[in-house]
Design a protein around this motif. Structure first.
Motif, short mmCIF file in Angstrom:
data_model
loop_
_atom_site.label_atom_id
_atom_site.label_comp_id
_atom_site.label_asym_id
_atom_site.label_seq_id
_atom_site.Cartn_x
_atom_site.Cartn_y
_atom_site.Cartn_z
N ASN A 68 67.28 1.60 0.16
CA ASN A 68 67.79 0.25 0.00
C ASN A 68 69.31 0.28 0.09
O ASN A 68 70.00 -0.30 -0.73
CB ASN A 68 67.32 -0.30 -1.36
CG ASN A 68 67.26 -1.80 -1.38
OD1 ASN A 68 67.61 -2.45 -0.40
ND2 ASN A 68 66.82 -2.35 -2.49
N VAL A 70 71.47 -1.07 2.12
CA VAL A 70 72.19 -2.33 2.34
C VAL A 70 72.47 -3.01 1.00
O VAL A 70 73.60 -3.41 0.72
CB VAL A 70 71.40 -3.27 3.27
CG1 VAL A 70 72.07 -4.63 3.36
CG2 VAL A 70 71.27 -2.66 4.66
N GLU A 89 73.33 -15.30 7.35
CA GLU A 89 73.03 -15.01 8.75
C GLU A 89 73.87 -13.89 9.32
O GLU A 89 73.71 -13.52 10.48
CB GLU A 89 73.19 -16.29 9.58
CG GLU A 89 72.18 -17.35 9.17
CD GLU A 89 72.28 -18.59 10.04
OE1 GLU A 89 72.82 -18.50 11.15
OE2 GLU A 89 71.80 -19.63 9.58
N GLU A 90 74.77 -13.38 8.54
CA GLU A 90 75.59 -12.26 8.98
C GLU A 90 75.94 -11.41 7.77
O GLU A 90 75.78 -11.84 6.64
CB GLU A 90 76.86 -12.76 9.67
CG GLU A 90 77.70 -13.69 8.82
CD GLU A 90 78.85 -14.31 9.60
OE1 GLU A 90 79.97 -14.22 9.10
OE2 GLU A 90 78.61 -14.85 10.68
N VAL A 99 72.33 -2.40 8.13
CA VAL A 99 71.37 -3.49 8.37
C VAL A 99 70.54 -3.16 9.61
O VAL A 99 69.33 -3.30 9.60
CB VAL A 99 72.10 -4.84 8.56
CG1 VAL A 99 71.14 -5.93 9.00
CG2 VAL A 99 72.82 -5.25 7.28
N ALA A 100 71.20 -2.68 10.67
CA ALA A 100 70.51 -2.32 11.90
C ALA A 100 69.48 -1.20 11.64
O ALA A 100 68.35 -1.27 12.14
CB ALA A 100 71.50 -1.89 12.97
N ASP A 102 68.04 -0.55 8.78
CA ASP A 102 66.99 -1.14 7.93
C ASP A 102 65.97 -1.89 8.79
O ASP A 102 64.77 -1.74 8.63
CB ASP A 102 67.63 -2.08 6.91
CG ASP A 102 66.76 -2.34 5.71
OD1 ASP A 102 65.91 -1.47 5.37
OD2 ASP A 102 66.90 -3.41 5.10
N ILE A 103 66.48 -2.68 9.76
CA ILE A 103 65.60 -3.44 10.65
C ILE A 103 64.79 -2.50 11.53
O ILE A 103 63.59 -2.68 11.72
CB ILE A 103 66.42 -4.43 11.51
CG1 ILE A 103 66.99 -5.53 10.60
CG2 ILE A 103 65.58 -5.03 12.62
CD1 ILE A 103 68.03 -6.41 11.27
N ALA A 104 65.43 -1.45 12.06
CA ALA A 104 64.76 -0.50 12.94
C ALA A 104 63.65 0.26 12.22
O ALA A 104 62.65 0.64 12.83
CB ALA A 104 65.78 0.49 13.51
N ASN A 105 63.80 0.46 10.91
CA ASN A 105 62.81 1.22 10.15
C ASN A 105 61.65 0.38 9.64
O ASN A 105 60.77 0.90 8.97
CB ASN A 105 63.49 1.93 8.96
CG ASN A 105 64.39 3.05 9.45
OD1 ASN A 105 64.13 3.67 10.46
ND2 ASN A 105 65.45 3.30 8.71
N GLN A 106 61.65 -0.91 9.92
CA GLN A 106 60.56 -1.78 9.42
C GLN A 106 59.37 -1.74 10.31
O GLN A 106 59.19 -1.76 11.38
CB GLN A 106 61.04 -3.21 9.23
CG GLN A 106 61.97 -3.33 8.07
CD GLN A 106 62.42 -4.76 7.81
OE1 GLN A 106 62.11 -5.68 8.54
NE2 GLN A 106 63.14 -4.95 6.74
#
Length: 106
Positions: A68, A70, A89-90, A99-100, A102-106
């Motif tokens: 976690n 982020v 939104e940013e 953040v990138a 975190d998104i890639a690992n979902q």
């Protein structure tokens, strides 16, 4: 407590289906078992339960701090702020790589 404030901010932004991640095992267990201790922590839980009753759907999950990053970076960053900041939104530029990931690992 950050979880209570995060839920409040999300609801004020119009979100009513939430997944709340916490790296606090004591908070996660208290919420999972619906504890209501007579303590300052119990008052925070009471607030969270009240907010939960206003959500269409809300769930909690325990995530180790390493998973976690982020949230950890934003919390650390907030120590230097004099007022509350909300990023919807940013995210701050120094946090974007995390953040990138975190998104890639979902």
């Amino acid at each position: 407590m950050a979880a209570r404030q995060g839920i409040r901010v999300a609801m004020e932004a119009g979100f009513n289906s939430l997944l709340v991640e916490t790296d606090s095992m004591s908070l996660f267990e208290a919420l999972r078992k619906k504890r209501k201790p007579a303590s300052p922590f119990g008052l925070i839980l009471k607030d969270i339960y009240s907010l939960m009753s206003q959500c269409n759907q809300i769930s909690f999950s325990f995530v180790k701090r390493a998973g976690n990053e982020v949230a950890h970076l934003l919390a650390k960053r907030s120590l230097d702020l004099e007022e509350q900041r909300v990023w919807l939104e940013e995210a701050p530029e120094d946090v974007l790589p995390f953040v990138a990931m975190d998104i890639a690992n979902q």
